[in-house]
Design a protein around this motif. Structure first.
Motif, PDB file in Angstrom:
ATOM      1  N   ALA A   1       0.841  -1.205   0.000  1.00 46.59           N
ATOM      2  CA  ALA A   1       0.000   0.000   0.000  1.00 46.59           C
ATOM      3  C   ALA A   1       0.875   1.253   0.000  1.00 46.59           C
ATOM      4  N   PHE A   2       1.915   1.254   0.827  1.00 49.85           N
ATOM      5  CA  PHE A   2       2.829   2.396   0.869  1.00 49.85           C
ATOM      6  C   PHE A   2       3.505   2.595  -0.483  1.00 49.85           C
ATOM      7  N   TYR A   3       3.995   1.504  -1.062  1.00 52.62           N
ATOM      8  CA  TYR A   3       4.710   1.568  -2.337  1.00 52.62           C
ATOM      9  C   TYR A   3       3.798   2.100  -3.451  1.00 52.62           C
ATOM     10  N   GLU A   4       2.583   1.607  -3.512  1.00 52.88           N
ATOM     11  CA  GLU A   4       1.625   2.083  -4.514  1.00 52.88           C
ATOM     12  C   GLU A   4       1.252   3.539  -4.270  1.00 52.88           C
ATOM     13  N   MET A   5       1.081   3.919  -3.001  1.00 49.13           N
ATOM     14  CA  MET A   5       0.782   5.305  -2.671  1.00 49.13           C
ATOM     15  C   MET A   5       1.903   6.218  -3.160  1.00 49.13           C
ATOM     16  N   ARG A   6       3.137   5.844  -2.895  1.00 50.92           N
ATOM     17  CA  ARG A   6       4.288   6.653  -3.308  1.00 50.92           C
ATOM     18  C   ARG A   6       4.345   6.783  -4.822  1.00 50.92           C
ATOM     19  N   ARG A   7       4.136   5.679  -5.527  1.00 54.59           N
ATOM     20  CA  ARG A   7       4.160   5.724  -6.994  1.00 54.59           C
ATOM     21  C   ARG A   7       3.030   6.610  -7.525  1.00 54.59           C
ATOM     22  N   HIS A   8       1.846   6.505  -6.934  1.00 54.86           N
ATOM     23  CA  HIS A   8       0.716   7.340  -7.361  1.00 54.86           C
ATOM     24  C   HIS A   8       1.027   8.819  -7.126  1.00 54.86           C
ATOM     25  N   LEU A   9       1.526   9.142  -5.946  1.00 57.16           N
ATOM     26  CA  LEU A   9       1.855  10.534  -5.652  1.00 57.16           C
ATOM     27  C   LEU A   9       2.928  11.064  -6.594  1.00 57.16           C
ATOM     28  N   ASP A  10       3.933  10.237  -6.885  1.00 57.66           N
ATOM     29  CA  ASP A  10       4.973  10.653  -7.838  1.00 57.66           C
ATOM     30  C   ASP A  10       4.356  10.987  -9.199  1.00 57.66           C
ATOM     31  N   ARG A  11       3.437  10.146  -9.684  1.00 54.27           N
ATOM     32  CA  ARG A  11       2.796  10.386 -10.986  1.00 54.27           C
ATOM     33  C   ARG A  11       1.961  11.666 -10.968  1.00 54.27           C
ATOM     34  N   VAL A  12       1.181  11.861  -9.902  1.00 51.58           N
ATOM     35  CA  VAL A  12       0.336  13.050  -9.787  1.00 51.58           C
ATOM     36  C   VAL A  12       1.207  14.311  -9.785  1.00 51.58           C
ATOM     37  N   ILE A  13       2.282  14.283  -9.032  1.00 48.81           N
ATOM     38  CA  ILE A  13       3.159  15.454  -8.942  1.00 48.81           C
ATOM     39  C   ILE A  13       3.877  15.693 -10.257  1.00 48.81           C
ATOM     40  N   GLU A  14       4.395  14.640 -10.890  1.00 39.70           N
ATOM     41  CA  GLU A  14       5.065  14.785 -12.186  1.00 39.70           C
ATOM     42  C   GLU A  14       4.126  15.373 -13.229  1.00 39.70           C
TER      43      GLU A  14
ATOM     44  N   GLU B   1       7.421  30.127  -9.022  1.00 36.97           N
ATOM     45  CA  GLU B   1       6.226  30.838  -8.565  1.00 36.97           C
ATOM     46  C   GLU B   1       4.984  30.391  -9.331  1.00 36.97           C
ATOM     47  N   ALA B   2       5.148  30.000 -10.594  1.00 38.50           N
ATOM     48  CA  ALA B   2       4.014  29.500 -11.371  1.00 38.50           C
ATOM     49  C   ALA B   2       3.648  28.071 -10.977  1.00 38.50           C
ATOM     50  N   ALA B   3       4.647  27.248 -10.646  1.00 38.85           N
ATOM     51  CA  ALA B   3       4.406  25.831 -10.346  1.00 38.85           C
ATOM     52  C   ALA B   3       3.971  25.591  -8.900  1.00 38.85           C
ATOM     53  N   ALA B   4       4.432  26.410  -7.971  1.00 40.76           N
ATOM     54  CA  ALA B   4       4.213  26.146  -6.541  1.00 40.76           C
ATOM     55  C   ALA B   4       2.744  26.072  -6.131  1.00 40.76           C
ATOM     56  N   PRO B   5       1.868  26.966  -6.575  1.00 42.08           N
ATOM     57  CA  PRO B   5       0.470  26.849  -6.126  1.00 42.08           C
ATOM     58  C   PRO B   5      -0.178  25.523  -6.520  1.00 42.08           C
ATOM     59  N   GLY B   6       0.025  25.081  -7.743  1.00 45.65           N
ATOM     60  CA  GLY B   6      -0.537  23.804  -8.171  1.00 45.65           C
ATOM     61  C   GLY B   6       0.101  22.633  -7.449  1.00 45.65           C
ATOM     62  N   HIS B   7       1.403  22.747  -7.193  1.00 44.68           N
ATOM     63  CA  HIS B   7       2.114  21.691  -6.478  1.00 44.68           C
ATOM     64  C   HIS B   7       1.561  21.522  -5.068  1.00 44.68           C
ATOM     65  N   VAL B   8       1.443  22.621  -4.342  1.00 44.56           N
ATOM     66  CA  VAL B   8       0.946  22.522  -2.963  1.00 44.56           C
ATOM     67  C   VAL B   8      -0.514  22.086  -2.949  1.00 44.56           C
ATOM     68  N   ASP B   9      -1.289  22.479  -3.944  1.00 40.75           N
ATOM     69  CA  ASP B   9      -2.677  22.023  -4.038  1.00 40.75           C
ATOM     70  C   ASP B   9      -2.720  20.500  -4.199  1.00 40.75           C
ATOM     71  N   ASN B  10      -1.864  19.957  -5.067  1.00 42.26           N
ATOM     72  CA  ASN B  10      -1.809  18.505  -5.239  1.00 42.26           C
ATOM     73  C   ASN B  10      -1.353  17.790  -3.977  1.00 42.26           C
TER      74      ASN B  10
END
Length: 160
Positions: free
Chosen positions: A17-30, A111-120
């Protein structure tokens, strides 16, 4: 040779579950960063540089902050310099050192990327946790990082 300590069912479920969570978060952030023209490696360097004092950071300090070896750091800095996001210059206090700083384009990019990043980060992770779970996750992550990086645990370091 010692027999491995295999994971039991409960431990295996947790790890997967942890491994899949990490991979999912990596994809969402990328995906979100790509929409702004950045990679996670770009963001990894732009973020601490945007928080650094005026004048930038020494390359070795930046490498230590992001946990990268010199080769990876040098290649990423070169790529970002070519895109006009960073500037590299000699360290004024040490001729062997290099200082890395944001360009105006680099500051605009973070400055352009940070708001979307923190939202994700909030939407896909932080806001799903209770305050107690945030504290527990912080403690777990710190303990794992201490072991993985051979850092002394904070309570050990304080006693020395």
């Amino acid at each position: 040779m010692n027999e491995p300590r295999w994971l039991d069912d409960r431990e295996s479920r947790m790890w997967r579950a942890f491994y899949e969570m990490r991979r999912h978060l990596d994809r969402v952030i990328e995906r979100q960063l790509a929409e702004t023209g950045l990679s996670s490696a770009d963001y990894d360097l732009l973020s601490p540089l945007s928080e650094a004092p005026p004048g930038g950071l020494r390359a070795r300090d930046l490498g230590n902050l992001v946990g990268w070896d010199r080769s990876r750091l040098s290649h990423q800095i070169r790529r970002m310099e070519q895109r006009g996001l960073l500037i590299r210059r000699e360290c004024p206090t040490d001729a062997r050192g290099t200082v890395i700083d944001l360009t105006q384009a680099g500051r605009a990019a973070i400055e352009a990327a940070a708001p979307g990043h923190v939202d994700n980060v909030r939407r896909h992770f932080v806001d799903l946790l209770s305050p107690e779970e945030v504290d527990t996750m912080t403690a777990i992550a710190t303990r794992v990082l201490d072991r993985a990086t051979d850092r002394p645990a904070p309570e050990t370091a304080e006693r020395e």
